[in-house]
Design an enzyme around this catalytic site. Structure first.
Site, PDB file in Angstrom:
ATOM      1  N   GLU A 112       0.685  -1.127  -0.019  1.00  0.00           N
ATOM      2  CA  GLU A 112      -0.008   0.061  -0.042  1.00  0.00           C
ATOM      3  C   GLU A 112       0.861   1.055   0.140  1.00  0.00           C
ATOM      4  OE1 GLU A 112      -4.565   0.757   1.444  1.00  0.00           O
ATOM      5  OE2 GLU A 112      -3.370  -0.890   2.335  1.00  0.00           O
ATOM      6  N   GLU A 115      -2.158  -0.007  13.294  1.00  0.00           N
ATOM      7  CA  GLU A 115      -3.421   0.573  12.537  1.00  0.00           C
ATOM      8  C   GLU A 115      -4.706   0.425  13.193  1.00  0.00           C
ATOM      9  OE1 GLU A 115      -3.845  -1.798   9.152  1.00  0.00           O
ATOM     10  OE2 GLU A 115      -5.272  -0.477   8.031  1.00  0.00           O
TER      11      GLU A 115
HETATM   12  C1  BGC Z   1      -5.326   2.519   4.433  1.00  0.00           C
HETATM   13  C2  BGC Z   1      -6.008   3.428   5.439  1.00  0.00           C
HETATM   14  C3  BGC Z   1      -6.898   4.305   4.567  1.00  0.00           C
HETATM   15  C4  BGC Z   1      -7.795   3.332   4.393  1.00  0.00           C
HETATM   16  C5  BGC Z   1      -8.901   3.947   3.710  1.00  0.00           C
HETATM   17  C6  BGC Z   1      -6.619   1.651   4.137  1.00  0.00           C
HETATM   18  O1  BGC Z   1      -6.189   0.445   3.411  1.00  0.00           O
HETATM   19  O2  BGC Z   1      -4.321   1.722   5.193  1.00  0.00           O
HETATM   20  O3  BGC Z   1      -4.843   4.079   6.388  1.00  0.00           O
HETATM   21  O4  BGC Z   1      -7.135   5.544   5.288  1.00  0.00           O
HETATM   22  O5  BGC Z   1      -7.440   2.292   3.640  1.00  0.00           O
HETATM   23  O6  BGC Z   1     -10.035   2.989   3.828  1.00  0.00           O
END
Ligand code: BGC
Length: 987
Positions: free
Chosen positions: A569, A859
């Site tokens: 990501e 997270e």
């Molecule tokens: C990210 C987040 C992001 C989100 C939005 C995720 O996969 O890691 O931090 O804001 O997606 O839904």
């Protein structure tokens, strides 16, 4: 496709983008591809069956230590097989050796009537394990090949790996052509074999697999001589499509990583400027290594974004040498003067996948570099919220204002041999960067593998057979693996610089004895050079939390503000930086960094004004709470650093965004801000009670905040008519909010007509009260009522959406409202509650991860627990996400009380409002904030007689208003100040 304008620039004079014509293929690391075979069954032998293979001999499936699928295959025992069964008119898709089931028939497609002995083309278009299967250009259907799961959230199988064929006894055929192309346009050819091959054996079945890998990362070189006279100054300006590392006469130019950094390259591309005077000689060698960086290769959670900006790496530079006498020599990148080599030590270099370094290889196969014009190398996908990267109509090349550099060097704390020959090193700290490994006495050709993870499998029944091994499920489709082939020198050092890993643990295999821990180092890289804020208090757990916020900021400020640095990501998610920006601007001087990010946000803004949820690149999901970063982040920068330029530059884009919201997000029937009624309209993301909230309440509140910022910005920029318009709209929407989301009698939040069945019913959860208070939507008595409700929600037991009971003082909020909750409490005179929330150690709280050993912000507040492991969230589970660390601002602004004065942005005057812990649990706090005026210091200490001693240092050139709880404001001038006050306590 837009015609490419001339991409030459005055600064670069006649320099050309140069590169190599040869593609690079490292098949073990390629999870996206289109493979096709043109084949013909043999009529004479009445052959009717032929199988075509890929994903063969993936090294991860050949050692039980390299996969969690429980397999350990020998040579030629694992592959994906497309079986053309002409007799039954079927095309069968098999997976062999990928799971403990051994041979699995995944799908059989009807091929339709086939002319058995005519040539046929069989194709698989495979992207992170999902494949379309085609026969003679016709799609037969799709199939999920990846045993780990479907999509980008899983460890990716198959990679292209080895390719070939399988023939049964007596079957014969001819292969006319084999071709591998990129999955994404322009579908560049990665491998091609046009040699006619007769295959088959009368006596035994045949499995034939070959490794189609070839090439290496391009290295460019140029030799030049100087005139024989004294040099005054020499400057090199350089940039790349991809990332580059330049060496002049054997020494690295500059010290940064990943130059030129990431941007929306088709719109804004940066270049570096270096003074290289001292590095020059009479005759000179300039060598440049290229890596994929963010231009090519893996990018984002979607495999289809491979080679996002193009499929050819390139470099452009100009070296200007000025002599004392005014004369000069200019060297620019020209295909005629530069050479490129096919083979070099860096076999492959990818940000997500890792670096493969062959120290036995020498650079060879030098030939003239080619001009890299982009023609034929640009993808044409895109549109909507994801701008097409082939549109260069507004391209600009700018000097870089930020960089990524080496921040700290960590040394491994200990090593464990978790399985025979599997050595796991603990760096003691989750981090982002690259390793530096010193090795002695290896034999030439010895191959070491390095894998990187944030966590290990714990000692829990569920993970019994994996205990102590790296947990790679949450790294998902990023391979995160470096490979080093030893030269056999007495001492060798491996330190890849064209990849990035987010990790605490390194697993090393390929050695028979562990390397000493002192020889395993972690180079922490970041765009944050140093911190501008310090904090320390009597609660060691809170101190660790502070350190964790710092580490997550370091790890995620790498060229752009990312969500996380480890999994597939690593993107500029807007919601994350929006909530973290106030903490960020305090923690470090990120003015230029965030200005650069605002360029990226503008570069992806859609024609109708939407700020997409991710920048650069665009796309994503989130909606208004994400897109608002385009308004909140420049505002934070202005208030903190006092440079109105960021608002002036960005105002038009901000205004267009508001227009977009006004014209796209409102329901004409109800007047509610409903967005698009899609899953992607995210609310209080990862909040434990998010499903109990009315998302439109959050949208409306943030819209009101956006309008308030617009009103103030318009005033600052002397756009009075705009300011009045925003003011009117603001008042209108505040009233609308009160009318639709608040029961003014009780002060409870209520559901709007968005959810007809629940309309008017109380919401009454923490996350519903925070924003109306934070953004001053409610005032006076009503505000007080809301504060009381918020406090009541915090003081009671709560139940998560998943039914988990949480004790009083639990943090039930998600990414969006967590950022504001403590401030709102302090503003309401309830710092006692803010301190209780802060120092709560039970789940869910900020300190709970600390009790579980966190060294960065997670997270999820329960990304890992000693009792439940990863709680089933093995893949969407980053251990380095700064969003929940947004409490950092409160530690500086309220606990220490160093806060900007919004009337005097940039700290020309500021507020000191320390809030000693009214519960008495925290007994002291001290810290500082570095501003352009110098260091502001603040500390407080609760004495044994319950009085509180305060101490402040105010730098020259600024002054502060001191606000102490229950005391009249006092003006403080530069210098040191000490006070002792009695302050009321709350239990
Ligand atoms: C990210 C987040 C992001 C989100 C939005 C995720 O996969 O890691 O931090 O804001 O997606 O839904």
């Amino acid at each position: 496709m837009t015609l490419l304008p001339c991409l030459c620039f005055a600064q670069f004079e006649d320099a050309k983008w140069i590169g190599s014509e040869q593609s690079v293929l490292y098949a073990d690391y390629l999870p996206q591809f289109r493979i096709s075979w043109t084949v013909q069954l043999d009529r004479a032998s009445k052959s009717d069956r032929l199988s075509l293979l890929f994903g063969g001999n993936d090294p991860r499936l050949m050692s039980r230590n390299m996969n969690i699928l429980g397999v350990e295959n020998g040579a030629d025992e694992s592959y994906v097989k497309l079986e053309l069964d002409a007799a039954s008119s079927l095309l069968n898709v098999w997976r062999i050796g990928y799971t403990t089931k051994g041979k699995e028939l995944l799908k059989s497609f009807e091929s339709g009537t086939l002319d058995t002995y005519a040539p046929h083309t069989v194709e698989a278009h495979c992207c992170l394990g999902s494949a379309d299967i085609l026969l003679d250009g016709r799609k037969l259907g799709d199939v999920v090949l990846n045993p780990m799961g479907k999509g980008g959230d899983y460890i990716a199988f198959p990679q292209l790996a080895q390719i070939g064929y399988e023939m049964e006894i007596g079957q014969r055929a001819v292969i006319h052509k084999v071709e591998v192309r990129n999955y994404r346009s322009p579908y560049g050819i990665l491998y091609e074999d046009k040699n006619l091959r007769k295959i088959g054996n009368r006596k035994k079945p045949v499995v034939y697999l070959i490794n189609p890998s070839h090439g290496a990362m391009p290295v460019l070189r140029c030799r030049f001589a100087l005139k024989q006279k004294p040099v005054k100054e020499a400057t090199l300006i350089a940039t790349a499509r991809g990332i580059y590392c330049a060496e002049l006469n054997g020494r690295q130019v500059g010290s940064e990583y990943y130059a030129p950094g990431v941007s929306q390259y088709n719109k804004t591309h940066y270049y570096q400027q270096y003074v290289v005077t001292a590095m020059l000689q009479e005759t000179n060698r300039l060598h440049v290594r290229l890596g994929e960086g963010w231009w090519a290769g893996s990018q984002t959670f979607s495999g289809g974004n491979w080679n996002y900006f193009g499929d050819q790496l390139a470099f452009m530079a100009r070296l200007l040498v000025r002599y004392e006498d005014g004369d000069s020599t200019v060297i620019t990148t020209q295909p005629d003067n530069w050479e490129v080599c096919d083979k070099s030590k860096v076999v492959y270099a990818s940000m997500f996948q890792g670096e493969v370094y062959d120290n036995t290889a020498a650079s060879s196969g030098w030939k003239k570099a080619c001009e890299a014009t982009l023609e034929g190398h640009l993808p044409t996908e895109g549109g909507g919220t994801q701008p097409q990267v082939c549109d260069y109509s507004s391209f600009r090349l700018l000097p870089a204002t930020t960089s990524v550099g080496l921040h700290t060097v960590l040394t491994a704390k200990n090593v464990d041999e978790v399985r025979p020959g599997v050595y796991v090193y603990d760096m003691g700290q989750n981090m982002a960067g690259v390793p530096r490994i010193k090795m002695h006495g290896l034999h030439r050709g010895q191959t070491l593998k390095f894998r990187f993870a944030e966590v290990l499998y714990p000692d829990l029944p569920e993970y019994e057979d994996k205990k102590g091994m790296l947990m790679l499920e949450n790294i998902r489709a990023a391979m995160a693996q470096d490979i080093y082939v030893a030269s056999g020198d007495t001492c060798e050092v491996f330190s890849p610089d064209m990849t990035l890993h987010g990790y605490r643990y390194i697993e090393i295999t390929g050695i028979s004895q562990p390397l000493p821990t002192a020889d395993v180092e972690g180079l922490v890289v970041s765009s944050v050079d140093h911190f501008t804020a310090g904090f320390e208090c009597s609660n060691p757990m809170v101190n660790r939390l502070w350190q964790n916020i710092r580490w997550s900021m370091l790890s995620n400020f790498i060229s752009i503000p990312t969500d996380c640095p480890q999994r597939n990501e690593r993107m500029g998610w807007s919601g994350d930086i929006s909530v973290f920006s106030r903490t960020a601007v305090n923690m470090a001087d990120v003015d230029e960094f965030l200005k650069k990010h605002m360029h990226a946000i503008r570069d992806v803004q859609t024609a109708d004004g939407r700020f997409p949820d991710i920048a650069p690149i665009g796309g994503g999901f989130g909606g208004l709470l994400w897109g608002s970063a385009g308004i909140t982040v420049p505002w934070e920068c202005w208030l903190q650093y006092g440079d109105l330029g960021i608002l002036a530059d960005h105002y038009e884009a901000m205004a267009r965004y508001i227009d977009y919201v006004d014209s796209h997000y409102f329901d004409p029937m109800t007047g509610l801000l409903v967005q698009q009624r899609q899953w992607g309209d995210l609310g209080d993301w990862l909040g434990l009670e998010d499903e109990k909230n009315d998302k439109t309440l959050l949208f409306e509140a943030y819209y009101i905040y956006d309008l308030d910022i617009m009103r103030q910005t318009a005033l600052l920029l002397n756009k009075t008519a705009d300011a009045e318009r925003y003011q009117r709209r603001l008042e209108e929407r505040k009233q609308f909010f009160i009318d639709h989301y608040i029961d003014t009698e009780t002060g409870m939040t209520v559901f709007s007509a968005f959810n007809q069945q629940r309309k008017g019913q109380p919401i009454d959860i923490q996350g519903s009260y925070v924003l109306p208070l934070a953004f001053n939507i409610v005032e006076g008595e009503l505000r007080q009522k809301l504060v009381e409700r918020l406090v009541a929600c915090i003081e009671r037991e709560n139940t998560t959406d998943r039914g988990v009971r949480c004790p009083p003082y639990s943090l039930m909020t998600g990414f969006i409202t967590t950022a504001w909750i403590s401030r709102v409490l302090s503003d309401a005179g309830r710092s006692d509650i803010a301190y209780r929330l802060l120092q709560q150690e039970d789940y869910p709280s900020w300190l709970y991860p600390v009790t579980q050993g966190a060294t960065t912000i997670w997270e999820r507040l329960d990304s890992y627990t000693h009792t439940a492991g990863f709680g089933g969230n093995n893949s969407m589970n980053s251990f380095n996400h700064y969003s929940f660390g947004a409490v950092g601002q409160w530690l500086i602004n309220r606990c220490l009380g160093i806060e900007r004065d919004e009337q005097h942005p940039g700290f020309s005057h500021f507020i000191l409002r320390p809030e000693p812990d009214p519960t008495g649990r925290m007994t002291h706090a001290r810290g500082y904030l570095d501003t352009r005026y110098g260091r502001i210091e603040s500390s407080w200490q609760i004495n044994s007689d319950s009085s509180v001693s305060f101490s402040f240092a105010i730098p020259v050139g600024t002054s502060a208003t001191l606000l102490l709880p229950g005391k009249a404001p006092t003006e403080l001038k530069q210098g040191n100040h000490q006070f002792t006050e009695s302050i009321s306590k709350r239990d």
